[in-house]
Design a protein around this motif. Structure first.
Motif, PDB file in Angstrom:
ATOM      1  N   UNK A  15      38.012  30.045  31.366  1.00  0.00           N
ATOM      2  CA  UNK A  15      39.040  29.683  32.337  1.00  0.00           C
ATOM      3  C   UNK A  15      38.401  29.437  33.702  1.00  0.00           C
ATOM      4  N   UNK A  16      38.886  28.438  34.404  1.00  0.00           N
ATOM      5  CA  UNK A  16      38.352  28.127  35.733  1.00  0.00           C
ATOM      6  C   UNK A  16      39.430  28.175  36.811  1.00  0.00           C
ATOM      7  N   UNK A  17      40.578  28.833  36.490  1.00  0.00           N
ATOM      8  CA  UNK A  17      41.624  28.952  37.495  1.00  0.00           C
ATOM      9  C   UNK A  17      41.174  29.862  38.625  1.00  0.00           C
ATOM     10  N   UNK A  18      41.523  29.525  39.819  1.00  0.00           N
ATOM     11  CA  UNK A  18      41.088  30.299  40.986  1.00  0.00           C
ATOM     12  C   UNK A  18      41.700  31.704  40.959  1.00  0.00           C
ATOM     13  N   UNK A  19      40.897  32.671  41.367  1.00  0.00           N
ATOM     14  CA  UNK A  19      41.321  34.075  41.402  1.00  0.00           C
ATOM     15  C   UNK A  19      41.401  34.516  42.858  1.00  0.00           C
ATOM     16  N   UNK A  20      42.456  35.297  43.178  1.00  0.00           N
ATOM     17  CA  UNK A  20      42.598  35.806  44.541  1.00  0.00           C
ATOM     18  C   UNK A  20      41.453  36.770  44.871  1.00  0.00           C
ATOM     19  N   UNK A  21      41.060  36.796  46.132  1.00  0.00           N
ATOM     20  CA  UNK A  21      39.931  37.629  46.551  1.00  0.00           C
ATOM     21  C   UNK A  21      40.123  39.102  46.207  1.00  0.00           C
ATOM     22  N   UNK A  22      41.351  39.605  46.367  1.00  0.00           N
ATOM     23  CA  UNK A  22      41.610  41.008  46.058  1.00  0.00           C
ATOM     24  C   UNK A  22      41.288  41.325  44.604  1.00  0.00           C
ATOM     25  N   UNK A  23      41.609  40.403  43.713  1.00  0.00           N
ATOM     26  CA  UNK A  23      41.347  40.594  42.295  1.00  0.00           C
ATOM     27  C   UNK A  23      39.829  40.604  42.025  1.00  0.00           C
ATOM     28  N   UNK A  24      39.117  39.730  42.687  1.00  0.00           N
ATOM     29  CA  UNK A  24      37.659  39.670  42.524  1.00  0.00           C
ATOM     30  C   UNK A  24      37.023  40.980  42.970  1.00  0.00           C
ATOM     31  N   UNK A  25      37.447  41.465  44.158  1.00  0.00           N
ATOM     32  CA  UNK A  25      36.882  42.711  44.694  1.00  0.00           C
ATOM     33  C   UNK A  25      37.205  43.902  43.794  1.00  0.00           C
ATOM     34  N   UNK A  26      38.415  43.902  43.231  1.00  0.00           N
ATOM     35  CA  UNK A  26      38.805  44.993  42.345  1.00  0.00           C
ATOM     36  C   UNK A  26      37.922  45.025  41.097  1.00  0.00           C
ATOM     37  N   UNK A  27      37.645  43.850  40.549  1.00  0.00           N
ATOM     38  CA  UNK A  27      36.781  43.765  39.373  1.00  0.00           C
ATOM     39  C   UNK A  27      35.360  44.207  39.700  1.00  0.00           C
TER      40      UNK A  27
END
Length: 285
Positions: free
Chosen positions: A252-264
């Motif tokens: 998947x190449x859908x954009x992810x919100x920054x908060x989600x990236x940081x959480x991961x």
């Protein structure tokens, strides 16, 4: 080069080709032969069992020539002949016409030894090649042609290849050497023998649907490690290939919100393996 039945075979031939290109560049080899002989080799390669019994035109002397025995047109021999006498064929000193020993230099991607090597003045390339079997090409012929596999092993020693990698590569090279000698058959020979020995084959050159189906099933089973054929693979056992644990999640190449990236990232950086190596503090990023 053709697609083989197993990943092992494909890996072996791929590694061989890559290593051979390094050998040609590092040892300053010349594999040129006339195009007419290349065309002849292509025709011969299509003959039945040519890998084991056929002869192909190949370069007689791949390395720069030196004064000595019969060689390219006149009294010259390959530098590799020194290996038979116990000398180091890859570290021989360079001498000029006055007998002075010097260090080899490289100019315009052509080594000094190659540029100054003797040749047959005014002659054609007819003396630069000869007919060889695949066994001779791969494993060597006489004292003037060491064989491609021997050259690759010398290269691996030259670069101080680590033991783990060397063990796997030696397994690949041994497999190819056995194919060249005919000890192991090619996929084409194995398929031909499979058809000839099939109960439904009537020795009439007709490949029925039943024979074709059984052949494809056997090829699939060999590739998946379900069927071991010693005359094709020797002692190399193919690990079974299954769909269990296969990666079947759609990328998947859908954009992810920054908060989600940081959480991961926080989840991963809390692992002991990250902490032990002093991973960065994502919260401060």
């Amino acid at each position: 080069m053709e697609l083989q039945l197993t990943d092992f075979e494909n890996a072996a031939f791929t590694a061989f080709i890559v290593l051979l290109t390094r050998v040609i560049l590092t040892f300053d080899l010349n594999l040129y032969i006339p195009m007419s002989r290349v065309d002849a080799n292509m025709q011969r390669a299509h003959s039945r069992n040519s890998a084991a019994k056929g002869k192909f035109f190949f370069r007689r002397h791949m390395a720069p020539l030196q004064e000595g025995d019969d060689g390219y047109g006149v009294k010259f021999t390959s530098m590799f002949a020194q290996a038979k006498r116990g000398d180091d064929p890859l570290m021989s000193p360079i001498q000029d016409v006055n007998g002075h020993v010097g260090v080899e230099e490289v100019d315009d991607v052509v080594s000094d030894q190659r540029r100054k090597s003797p040749y047959a003045p005014g002659s054609s390339e007819e003396n630069s090649f000869e007919e060889m079997t695949m066994n001779e090409i791969m494993n060597g012929k006489g004292d003037h042609f060491p064989g491609l596999i021997v050259l690759i092993l010398a290269y691996l020693d030259h670069i101080n290849c680590d033991k783990v990698t060397l063990k796997r590569l030696e397994n690949y090279l041994t497999f190819i050497a056995k194919r060249a000698t005919g000890e192991l058959v090619t996929p084409a020979t194995w398929m031909r023998n499979f058809v000839r020995n099939h109960p439904a084959y009537e020795q009439d050159s007709i490949l029925s649907d039943e024979i074709a189906y059984d052949l494809m099933i056997a090829c699939r089973d060999i590739g998946e490690g379900k069927l071991h054929v010693p005359e094709l693979l020797g002692d190399n056992i193919i690990d079974p290939i299954t769909s269990e644990g296969a990666y079947d999640v759609k990328l998947d190449s859908k954009r992810v919100q920054n908060d989600r990236i940081l959480d991961l990232l926080r989840q991963y950086t809390k692992r002991k393996s990250f902490s032990a190596h002093g991973a960065m503090n994502v919260g401060d990023a």
